[in-house]
Design a protein around this motif. Structure first.
Motif, PDB file in Angstrom:
ATOM      1  N   UNK A 137       0.903  -1.219   0.127  1.00  0.00           N
ATOM      2  CA  UNK A 137       0.083  -0.117   0.084  1.00  0.00           C
ATOM      3  C   UNK A 137       0.760   1.274   0.031  1.00  0.00           C
ATOM      4  N   UNK A 138       0.515   2.333  -0.759  1.00  0.00           N
ATOM      5  CA  UNK A 138       1.177   3.298  -0.744  1.00  0.00           C
ATOM      6  C   UNK A 138       0.348   4.583  -0.305  1.00  0.00           C
ATOM      7  N   UNK A 139      -0.787   4.649   0.439  1.00  0.00           N
ATOM      8  CA  UNK A 139      -1.477   5.531   0.897  1.00  0.00           C
ATOM      9  C   UNK A 139      -1.218   5.858   2.265  1.00  0.00           C
ATOM     10  N   UNK A 140      -1.553   7.124   2.636  1.00  0.00           N
ATOM     11  CA  UNK A 140      -1.604   7.594   4.119  1.00  0.00           C
ATOM     12  C   UNK A 140      -2.924   7.321   4.756  1.00  0.00           C
ATOM     13  N   UNK A 141      -3.063   6.729   5.994  1.00  0.00           N
ATOM     14  CA  UNK A 141      -4.079   6.676   6.564  1.00  0.00           C
ATOM     15  C   UNK A 141      -4.083   6.293   8.039  1.00  0.00           C
ATOM     16  N   UNK A 142      -5.304   6.440   8.723  1.00  0.00           N
ATOM     17  CA  UNK A 142      -5.062   6.257  10.487  1.00  0.00           C
ATOM     18  C   UNK A 142      -4.898   4.691  10.381  1.00  0.00           C
TER      19      UNK A 142
END
Length: 155
Positions: A137-142
């Motif tokens: 995954x390359x997203x930012x998230x909580x």
């Protein structure tokens, strides 16, 4: 040749107050020098933090000069907002994430979960741990979103 980071240093306006602040985070006081410099162990006999009392603390913040990231376990990080708050420390917004829980920054197959806060002089502090990124995954998230996305039932 290089095996790790041995020490880092931060400017502080009140050395005694800052020593107590960092002891509250679990760092162990080692020694001081001429009432202007103190060293606290981050990890005993492995890495420490130097605090320099100065009247020049008002330097504009930039992570290249006033930032320390402390490595923690994922379990510790999951409890970090409560842990910090109970000690009287205030987690802060970072990278667009409100300090309600740790968040994840992922890129190039690696990921780190973290939470940010400031010391009394505005030095940026961070609790961080490297986490597995099995789906690249390359997203930012909580962190709670990350854990749900990477739970065993999603494979």
């Amino acid at each position: 040749m290089i095996k790790g980071l041995y020490e880092a240093h931060l400017p502080v306006s009140n050395l005694k107050r800052s020593i107590e602040y960092y002891k509250g985070l679990g760092l162990e006081f080692s020694h001081s020098h001429e009432d202007r410099l103190a060293f606290l162990w981050i990890e005993k006999d492995k890495s420490w933090l130097g605090l320099w009392e100065t009247d020049r603390v008002e330097l504009e913040y930039h992570p290249s000069i006033r930032h320390i990231a402390f490595q923690v376990t994922l379990e510790g990080l999951n409890n970090s907002v409560t842990w910090l708050t109970e000690k009287g420390y205030k987690p802060r917004e970072a990278f667009g994430f409100e300090p309600v829980e740790p968040f994840v920054m992922a890129h190039n197959g690696i990921a780190h979960a973290k939470i940010h806060f400031n010391d009394p002089d505005g030095n940026s502090l961070e609790l961080i741990c490297k986490i597995e990124n099995p789906k690249n995954i390359t997203n930012q998230m909580y962190l709670s979103e990350w854990e749900k996305l990477n739970s065993a039932e999603n494979y």
